[in-house]
Design an enzyme around this catalytic site. Structure first.
Site, PDB file in Angstrom:
ATOM      1  N   SER A 193      50.191  17.042  57.240  1.00  0.00           N
ATOM      2  CA  SER A 193      50.454  15.859  58.150  1.00  0.00           C
ATOM      3  C   SER A 193      51.841  15.897  58.896  1.00  0.00           C
ATOM      4  O   SER A 193      52.225  16.790  59.579  1.00  0.00           O
ATOM      5  CB  SER A 193      50.172  14.579  57.382  1.00  0.00           C
ATOM      6  OG  SER A 193      49.929  13.463  58.127  1.00  0.00           O
ATOM      7  N   HIS A 230      41.453  13.701  55.739  1.00  0.00           N
ATOM      8  CA  HIS A 230      42.831  13.812  55.892  1.00  0.00           C
ATOM      9  C   HIS A 230      43.467  14.207  54.577  1.00  0.00           C
ATOM     10  O   HIS A 230      44.405  15.149  54.469  1.00  0.00           O
ATOM     11  CB  HIS A 230      43.536  12.616  56.458  1.00  0.00           C
ATOM     12  CG  HIS A 230      45.114  12.965  56.853  1.00  0.00           C
ATOM     13  ND1 HIS A 230      45.235  13.713  57.863  1.00  0.00           N
ATOM     14  CD2 HIS A 230      46.193  12.460  56.736  1.00  0.00           C
ATOM     15  CE1 HIS A 230      46.679  13.839  57.770  1.00  0.00           C
ATOM     16  NE2 HIS A 230      47.091  12.947  57.142  1.00  0.00           N
ATOM     17  N   ASP A 270      38.595  14.187  59.411  1.00  0.00           N
ATOM     18  CA  ASP A 270      39.755  13.437  59.316  1.00  0.00           C
ATOM     19  C   ASP A 270      39.850  12.364  60.116  1.00  0.00           C
ATOM     20  O   ASP A 270      39.884  12.312  61.665  1.00  0.00           O
ATOM     21  CB  ASP A 270      40.990  14.433  59.665  1.00  0.00           C
ATOM     22  CG  ASP A 270      42.276  14.031  59.299  1.00  0.00           C
ATOM     23  OD1 ASP A 270      42.518  12.785  59.471  1.00  0.00           O
ATOM     24  OD2 ASP A 270      43.018  14.949  59.338  1.00  0.00           O
TER      25      ASP A 270
END
Length: 278
Positions: free
Chosen positions: A97, A258, A229
């Site tokens: 991320s 995610h 996601d």
């Protein structure tokens, strides 16, 4: 606690496990978490004989809760300070991320020029740009990030409960196997950090255009992304990032969220190991 001091006087906490003469793998965590989010990967890779390193980003986890520097340039510089303090070489850098953005900037601006990087992995990464703009129509509207800021400022504790209980791990999907311990661990990591670092970090992960970082990376780079996601949409991130990388490989996972590194660690760890060893 083991820490290093950056050039601007910030204490950065780090973990360093495994044989010091083994190939190092360095992990870069996502917002608003800490190096603890890599437990499943660090235990796995140290068990495979690697040296594993992870640090808490400034203002996150056990690192200093400084007022300033919550931007991608400082994140990358802090990572470089850890690498140099430990004199790490031939490193595989893996970022999740926001940590993927940190990896991209670190590799492009510090790691490759210093000859310290072997490979890179971007997992559910925010690169090249999350924000929706005229040039990036697949991105996420500013109103969404303003909602993050408002939720954090109004009631950070509740916001940090709602995110993992909902979209982060896909626990809001019908039939999802909700893991309460995972939700609580996300909350614990988030609440350990600084509200200001987290607030400022929203701008860092959403508005930083890392197109040129990706173009500059020449080492083998693996891009991994879940097709479900709900936090970093795959079309604006992985599928665009792979077109910018000179030596990239894309692998996507149907139905994965995610937070797939945690809830699908058995699958991800094997794929990461295959890439590291290739």
């Amino acid at each position: 606690m083991p820490t290093i001091l950056t050039a601007d006087g910030t204490d950065i906490f780090f973990k360093d496990w495994g044989p010091k003469d083994a190939q190092p793998i360095m992990f870069h965590h996502g917002w608003p978490l800490s190096s603890d989010d890599w437990d499943a990967q660090m235990l796995f890779f140290v068990g495979q004989g690697f040296r594993v390193i992870a640090h808490d980003r400034r203002g996150h986890g056990r690192s200093a809760q400084v007022s300033d520097g919550h931007d991608m340039d400082h994140y990358a510089a802090d990572a470089a300070a850890v690498v140099e303090a430990l004199d790490l070489r031939n490193v595989v850098h893996i970022g999740h991320s926001t940590g993927g953005g940190e990896v991209a900037r670190y590799v492009a601006q510090y790691g490759q020029p210093a000859g310290r990087v072997a490979k890179a992995v971007l997992v559910s990464a925010v690169t090249p740009l999350m924000l929706k703009t005229d040039a990036n129509p697949e991105g996420t509207p500013m109103e969404v990030f303003d909602g993050f800021r408002n939720g954090l400022a109004a009631n950070r504790a509740q916001f940090f409960r709602d995110v993992p209980a909902g979209p982060f791990y896909g626990f809001n999907r019908e039939g999802a196997a909700v893991q309460e311990g995972v939700i609580q661990n996300w909350w614990r990591q988030g609440m350990t950090g600084s509200a200001k670092a987290h607030y400022d970090g929203i701008k860092a992960f959403s508005e930083t255009d890392q197109t040129e970082d990706l173009r500059a990376i020449t080492v083998p780079t693996l891009v991994l992304h879940g097709e479900d996601d709900q936090v970093v949409p795959i079309d604006a991130a992985a599928r665009k990032a792979i077109t910018l990388l000179r030596n990239g490989t894309l692998k996507t996972y149907p139905g994965f969220s995610h937070g797939m590194l945690t809830v699908n660690a058995d699958v991800l760890n094997k794929d990461l190991l295959d890439f590291v060893k290739a």
